[in-house]
Design an enzyme around this catalytic site. Structure first.
Site, PDB file in Angstrom:
ATOM      1  N   LEU A  64       0.873  -1.170   0.000  1.00 57.07           N
ATOM      2  CA  LEU A  64       0.000   0.000   0.000  1.00 57.07           C
ATOM      3  C   LEU A  64       0.912   1.222   0.000  1.00 57.07           C
ATOM      4  O   LEU A  64       1.783   1.355   0.867  1.00 57.07           O
ATOM      5  CB  LEU A  64      -0.898  -0.005   1.242  1.00 57.07           C
ATOM      6  CG  LEU A  64      -2.048   1.013   1.286  1.00 57.07           C
ATOM      7  CD1 LEU A  64      -3.000   0.831   0.110  1.00 57.07           C
ATOM      8  CD2 LEU A  64      -2.809   0.897   2.594  1.00 57.07           C
ATOM      9  N   ASP A  65       0.731   2.105  -0.985  1.00 60.85           N
ATOM     10  CA  ASP A  65       1.600   3.273  -1.135  1.00 60.85           C
ATOM     11  C   ASP A  65       1.681   4.091   0.150  1.00 60.85           C
ATOM     12  O   ASP A  65       0.684   4.191   0.886  1.00 60.85           O
ATOM     13  CB  ASP A  65       1.090   4.185  -2.259  1.00 60.85           C
ATOM     14  CG  ASP A  65       1.248   3.554  -3.634  1.00 60.85           C
ATOM     15  OD1 ASP A  65       1.990   2.567  -3.754  1.00 60.85           O
ATOM     16  OD2 ASP A  65       0.619   4.056  -4.584  1.00 60.85           O
ATOM     17  N   PRO A  66       2.834   4.725   0.423  1.00 58.18           N
ATOM     18  CA  PRO A  66       2.943   5.601   1.598  1.00 58.18           C
ATOM     19  C   PRO A  66       1.891   6.703   1.626  1.00 58.18           C
ATOM     20  O   PRO A  66       1.424   7.088   2.705  1.00 58.18           O
ATOM     21  CB  PRO A  66       4.357   6.191   1.457  1.00 58.18           C
ATOM     22  CG  PRO A  66       5.122   5.148   0.705  1.00 58.18           C
ATOM     23  CD  PRO A  66       4.132   4.574  -0.271  1.00 58.18           C
ATOM     24  N   ALA A 123      -1.088   6.474   0.628  1.00 51.67           N
ATOM     25  CA  ALA A 123      -2.414   5.878   0.858  1.00 51.67           C
ATOM     26  C   ALA A 123      -2.554   5.451   2.310  1.00 51.67           C
ATOM     27  O   ALA A 123      -1.577   5.181   3.001  1.00 51.67           O
ATOM     28  CB  ALA A 123      -2.616   4.679  -0.057  1.00 51.67           C
TER      29      ALA A 123
END
Length: 328
Positions: free
Chosen positions: A49-51, A53
Site C-alpha cells: 500500500l503506497d505511503p 495511501a
C-alpha cells in the site's frame, strides 16, 4: 559435526493483524514496526500500500505467512478522491502537473462513461509503480529521470461507483477490483476520456480478500495495547533513560486474527485429534460422512484448535501439501 540451526529471535506469533495503515508510512516500515511491537519471529504483508495511501494492510505472522497468496489474490476495495483539471507524472499529488484543463465534468457525464471501466479492462499502469522492468522497480527508474514505457495489462474491475461529490473540483469513487489494478490509472484515464484530466488526491484501501473494513486496527490502538503490557520502571531507571520492555503481550495478541481467516473461500476439513496428528506427520486421511466431498482442488484442515494444513481432497481423502507448525 552437524551445525545447529540458529534459534529464531522473538516469539513464535501466529495469525493476522489487519492494520489500518496511516498515511506517510511505507508497507515495509509498517511490517517492521509490528514485528518489533509483537517481538515476532516472522512477519510479512499481503500487498503493498503506497505511503501516500491509508487503510488496510493485512500483516501475517508466523504460519499465517503461508496463507498470504490467498489474500493477495483476493479482491480489494478502494475509496479514492479524484481532483479534476490536472494530470500529474505520478497520477497523484506527489508528482508535478503535466496537463491542465478548465473543464469540470458533471455527475451525468462521469456516470455515462463508468461502464467502460467495469469488467475486464486494459490499463497502462502508472510509471511510478512497483512493477519491475528489467529487474528494476518502475518508480526507481522514473525517479532517476528515465522514460518508463509501461506495457498495457488486463485487469478486472467488479464495480466502480460515485460515493460523494464534496465540491465541483472533486469526485469520490469506490472501486472493487482484482489483483494488479491501479486506481491511479483509472483516475488518469477517466480524466482523459472526460477531456478534463484528473489525479488522485486521497486513497484509502478498505477491504482485502476475506478482511473487511471493520477488521482494521489503527496503529495508535496497538501502541496503547503495547503500553498496557510494558513493565513498570522505578524513577531512577526512567531518569537514566532506560526503556521499558513489553513483558505481557496479551493486550496485543487479542487483536490477532486466526491464520485460517485468510482461507474463507476454501473448503474446511475439520479433523479429529487422531486425524490431525496423522496430517501433521504429512499423511493423508480418509474423510468420513455422507456429505464429505470426493474431490476438491484446494482445501484446508483444522484440528487441535488451530489451522493444520493446506491441501487437496482426492478420492475422498484429504492429502496435505503444506503443514502448519509440524508435529503437534
Amino acid at each position: 559435526m552437524a551445525r545447529r540451526g540458529k534459534k529464531p529471535k522473538g516469539r513464535p506469533v501466529n495469525g493476522w493483524m489487519v492494520l489500518d495503515k496511516p498515511k506517510g508510512m511505507g508497507s515495509t516500515d509498517a511490517v517492521s514496526k509490528l514485528k518489533w511491537l509483537y517481538f515476532a519471529q516472522k512477519a510479512g504483508h499481503a500487498g503493498t500500500l503506497d505511503p501516500l495511501a491509508s487503510g488496510m494492510l493485512p500483516i501475517a505472522f508466523g504460519d499465517a505467512t503461508k496463507t498470504v497468496p490467498f489474500i493477495m489474490d483476493g479482491r480489494k476495495v478502494y475509496r479514492f478522491a479524484v481532483r479534476w483539471g490536472a494530470e500529474t507524472t505520478t497520477d497523484d499529488t506527489e508528482g508535478p502537473v503535466t496537463k491542465t484543463s478548465e473543464l469540470r465534468p458533471n455527475r451525468a457525464a462521469i456516470e455515462a462513461i463508468l461502464p467502460n471501466y467495469v469488467g475486464e479492462i486494459t490499463q497502462v499502469p502508472p510509471a511510478f509503480s512497483a512493477i519491475k522492468i528489467g529487474g528494476e522497480r518502475a518508480y526507481d527508474l522514473a525517479r532517476d529521470g528515465e522514460v518508463v514505457e509501461m506495457a498495457p495489462r488486463t485487469v478486472e474491475v467488479v464495480r466502480l461507483d460515485i460515493v460523494e461529490e464534496p465540491d465541483g473540483e472533486t469526485t469520490v469513487f469506490e472501486a472493487e477490483c482484482g489483483k494488479g489494478t491501479y486506481v491511479r490509472a483509472i483516475a488518469r484515464d477517466l480524466g482523459r476520456d472526460l477531456g478534463c484530466f484528473g489525479h488522485v488526491v486521497d486513497l484509502r484501501r478498505i477491504s482485502v480478500g476475506a478482511f473487511a473494513e471493520d477488521d482494521m486496527v489503527p496503529l495508535d490502538e496497538l501502541l496503547e495495547a503495547a503500553e498496557e503490557g510494558r513493565e513498570t520502571l522505578d524513577a531512577e531507571a526512567v531518569e537514566a533513560g532506560v526503556k521499558a520492555r513489553v513483558v505481557d503481550f496479551k493486550p496485543l495478541d487479542e487483536y490477532l486474527v486466526p491464520a485460517e481467516t485468510a482461507l474463507a473461500d476454501l473448503y474446511e476439513v475439520m479433523l479429529s485429534d487422531e486425524q490431525a496428528s496423522r496430517v501433521l506427520s504429512g499423511n493423508p486421511v480418509i474423510l468420513r460422512g455422507r456429505d464429505a466431498p470426493v474431490f476438491c482442488e484446494e482445501a484446508f484442515a483444522t484440528g487441535h484448535g488451530r489451522l493444520i494444513a493446506l491441501g487437496a481432497i482426492e478420492e475422498g481423502s484429504f492429502k496435505p501439501k503444506r503443514v502448519f507448525g509440524g508435529r503437534g
